[in-house]
Scaffold this motif. Sequence first.
Motif, PDB file in Angstrom:
ATOM      1  N   THR A   1       5.376  -3.819  10.986  1.00 21.97           N
ATOM      2  CA  THR A   1       4.668  -5.016  10.343  1.00 21.97           C
ATOM      3  C   THR A   1       3.874  -5.977  11.264  1.00 21.97           C
ATOM      4  OG1 THR A   1       6.826  -6.031  10.303  1.00 21.97           O
ATOM      5  CG2 THR A   1       6.086  -4.901   8.356  1.00 21.97           C
ATOM      6  N   ASP A   2       4.322  -5.777  12.772  1.00 25.08           N
ATOM      7  CA  ASP A   2       4.013  -6.616  13.617  1.00 25.08           C
ATOM      8  C   ASP A   2       2.904  -6.343  14.585  1.00 25.08           C
ATOM      9  OD1 ASP A   2       5.021  -4.378  14.831  1.00 25.08           O
ATOM     10  OD2 ASP A   2       6.656  -5.622  16.082  1.00 25.08           O
TER      11      ASP A   2
ATOM     12  N   ILE B   1      -0.067   6.176  10.290  1.00 21.98           N
ATOM     13  CA  ILE B   1      -0.273   6.516   9.031  1.00 21.98           C
ATOM     14  C   ILE B   1      -0.543   5.359   8.314  1.00 21.98           C
ATOM     15  CG2 ILE B   1       0.792   7.745   6.980  1.00 21.98           C
ATOM     16  CD1 ILE B   1       2.423   9.613   8.478  1.00 21.98           C
ATOM     17  N   VAL B   2      -1.565   5.206   7.591  1.00 22.31           N
ATOM     18  CA  VAL B   2      -1.961   3.853   7.130  1.00 22.31           C
ATOM     19  C   VAL B   2      -2.341   4.269   5.530  1.00 22.31           C
ATOM     20  CG1 VAL B   2      -3.019   2.940   9.121  1.00 22.31           C
ATOM     21  CG2 VAL B   2      -4.440   4.053   7.710  1.00 22.31           C
TER      22      VAL B   2
ATOM     23  N   MET C   1      -7.515  -3.013  12.299  1.00 27.15           N
ATOM     24  CA  MET C   1      -7.206  -3.819  11.333  1.00 27.15           C
ATOM     25  C   MET C   1      -5.921  -4.242  11.124  1.00 27.15           C
ATOM     26  SD  MET C   1      -9.419  -1.931   8.255  1.00 27.15           S
ATOM     27  CE  MET C   1      -9.368  -3.195   6.988  1.00 27.15           C
ATOM     28  N   GLU C   2      -5.659  -5.407  10.514  1.00 27.69           N
ATOM     29  CA  GLU C   2      -4.347  -6.335  10.162  1.00 27.69           C
ATOM     30  C   GLU C   2      -4.030  -5.564   8.717  1.00 27.69           C
ATOM     31  OE1 GLU C   2      -2.420  -7.324  12.320  1.00 27.69           O
ATOM     32  OE2 GLU C   2      -3.934  -7.675  13.847  1.00 27.69           O
ATOM     33  N   ILE C   3      -2.729  -5.719   8.478  1.00 24.41           N
ATOM     34  CA  ILE C   3      -2.286  -5.536   6.967  1.00 24.41           C
ATOM     35  C   ILE C   3      -2.650  -6.530   6.038  1.00 24.41           C
ATOM     36  CG2 ILE C   3      -0.235  -5.492   5.409  1.00 24.41           C
ATOM     37  CD1 ILE C   3       1.224  -4.158   7.744  1.00 24.41           C
ATOM     38  N   GLY C   4      -3.524  -6.141   5.032  1.00 22.32           N
ATOM     39  CA  GLY C   4      -3.868  -7.258   3.957  1.00 22.32           C
ATOM     40  C   GLY C   4      -5.546  -7.368   4.594  1.00 22.32           C
ATOM     41  N   GLU C   5      -6.245  -7.056   5.533  1.00 21.05           N
ATOM     42  CA  GLU C   5      -7.340  -7.290   5.785  1.00 21.05           C
ATOM     43  C   GLU C   5      -8.343  -6.396   5.084  1.00 21.05           C
ATOM     44  OE1 GLU C   5     -10.261  -6.844   9.967  1.00 21.05           O
ATOM     45  OE2 GLU C   5      -8.035  -6.785  10.064  1.00 21.05           O
ATOM     46  N   THR C   6      -9.524  -6.897   4.801  1.00 16.48           N
ATOM     47  CA  THR C   6     -10.592  -6.245   4.167  1.00 16.48           C
ATOM     48  C   THR C   6     -11.854  -6.322   4.847  1.00 16.48           C
ATOM     49  OG1 THR C   6      -9.727  -6.485   1.858  1.00 16.48           O
ATOM     50  CG2 THR C   6     -12.033  -6.094   2.158  1.00 16.48           C
TER      51      THR C   6
ATOM     52  N   SER D   1       2.529   2.497   8.820  1.00 27.06           N
ATOM     53  CA  SER D   1       3.675   3.311   9.264  1.00 27.06           C
ATOM     54  C   SER D   1       3.667   4.221  10.439  1.00 27.06           C
ATOM     55  CB  SER D   1       4.275   4.243   8.179  1.00 27.06           C
ATOM     56  OG  SER D   1       3.658   4.990   7.812  1.00 27.06           O
ATOM     57  N   GLU D   2       4.587   4.282  11.169  1.00 23.91           N
ATOM     58  CA  GLU D   2       4.484   5.233  12.289  1.00 23.91           C
ATOM     59  C   GLU D   2       5.455   6.319  12.614  1.00 23.91           C
ATOM     60  OE1 GLU D   2       4.877   2.795  16.071  1.00 23.91           O
ATOM     61  OE2 GLU D   2       6.918   2.247  15.626  1.00 23.91           O
TER      62      GLU D   2
END
Length: 391
Positions: free
Chosen positions: A112-113, A121-122, A163-168, A200-201
């Motif tokens: 998350t950071d 794995i995204v 890319m960041e989480i939540g980014e489009t 996730s990794e």
Amino acid sequence: MKKNILAVIMTVMLTVMMTGCGKSNAEDQKAPAQSGESTEQEADESAEGAGDQQEHSDEPAYLVDFHAGDYVTLGQYKGVEVELLEPEVTQESVDEYMEYVLSSHAQSSPVTDRSAQNGDIVNIDFEGKLDGVAFEGGSAKGFDLTIGAGGFIDGFEDAVVGMEIGETKDVDLKFPDFYKNNPDLEGKDVVFTFTLNSISEQTIPELNDEFVAELGIDGCATVEDYTKFIHDGLMEQANAAFEEEKTSAAIAAVEANVTFEPAPEGMTNRMKETLMDTVSSYAQMYGMSVEDYVAAAYGGSADAYEDVILEEAGKMAQRYLMIGAIADAEGIAITDEELDRILEEEAANFGYEIEEYKEELDVEAYREYLLVQKVVGFLADNAVVKEPVLE
């Protein structure tokens, strides 16, 4: 699909012994070399009479119906030379297997950071558009993607890196000039819209005594124990592959020394029916038509697949006769007593009564199957392995 003579023979034998329909009266015509119940003269007379009836018959025919030596002239079959590398297991092979085991025990943990990076794995949503219109097969939601694993068009996975989480974001990509999944997209410029839902990794465990103990393998408490366990297992596989290759090479070498006459029609037709059953099953398994499977497995054109099957059936019948001739020359046989003992053991293992089990089998074909096993084992045991000359 490269053919393996041993694999072809044994596959057909396993299929043909389960073919209960169209049986001949072979059980009443057993040659004494297999039954041990008649004199040699009676054997000759019985087989000769049966052979005259079966040679040009459409009825299924068996080795017991003929003198195999009338259809093959054997050359050298004992002590044939085959070139094979002796089996070995390298440290590199052990290390690769160890890495595979460690990777299979990797633990996935959320990230998350930071932004997405290669190897992550995204979970993503994506939509592909051509000239502003979404195209078929180009969209998905909640899709798990391993960045760097491959399998997508160039730039697809790289687009998610950073890319960041939540980014489009929208990314311009281009399909390759050859794209069999959808030829309409070949060479086309498209736009993909990506949304990154999560990252996730994978954490690969360390190889140590604690990890080995957690595997719960008897006799393995340390890394040293486990390394030896892996080496021994790979060596067992290598030895098994070596023996199979030696057997197949020995059969091929023996066959090269044999002069064949055309096989009896009854035996060839029996092989044809069996091969058709076999290739139909494999074609269905691979999602292919019988015609295309035959062309891929045996060569020739799909349109002429029936001719190819007939030719292969003739070769298979000749191989049976070759094996039968060697069995006769070496006194190798499956007696009634031996056959009954094996059938009784197998019937018990499968929960059948013996007579019920026999009804499920083509018993004479099963006798042939056992005879093939004996003869090919004999040929392999007597083959001389030589190291290939490396150029």
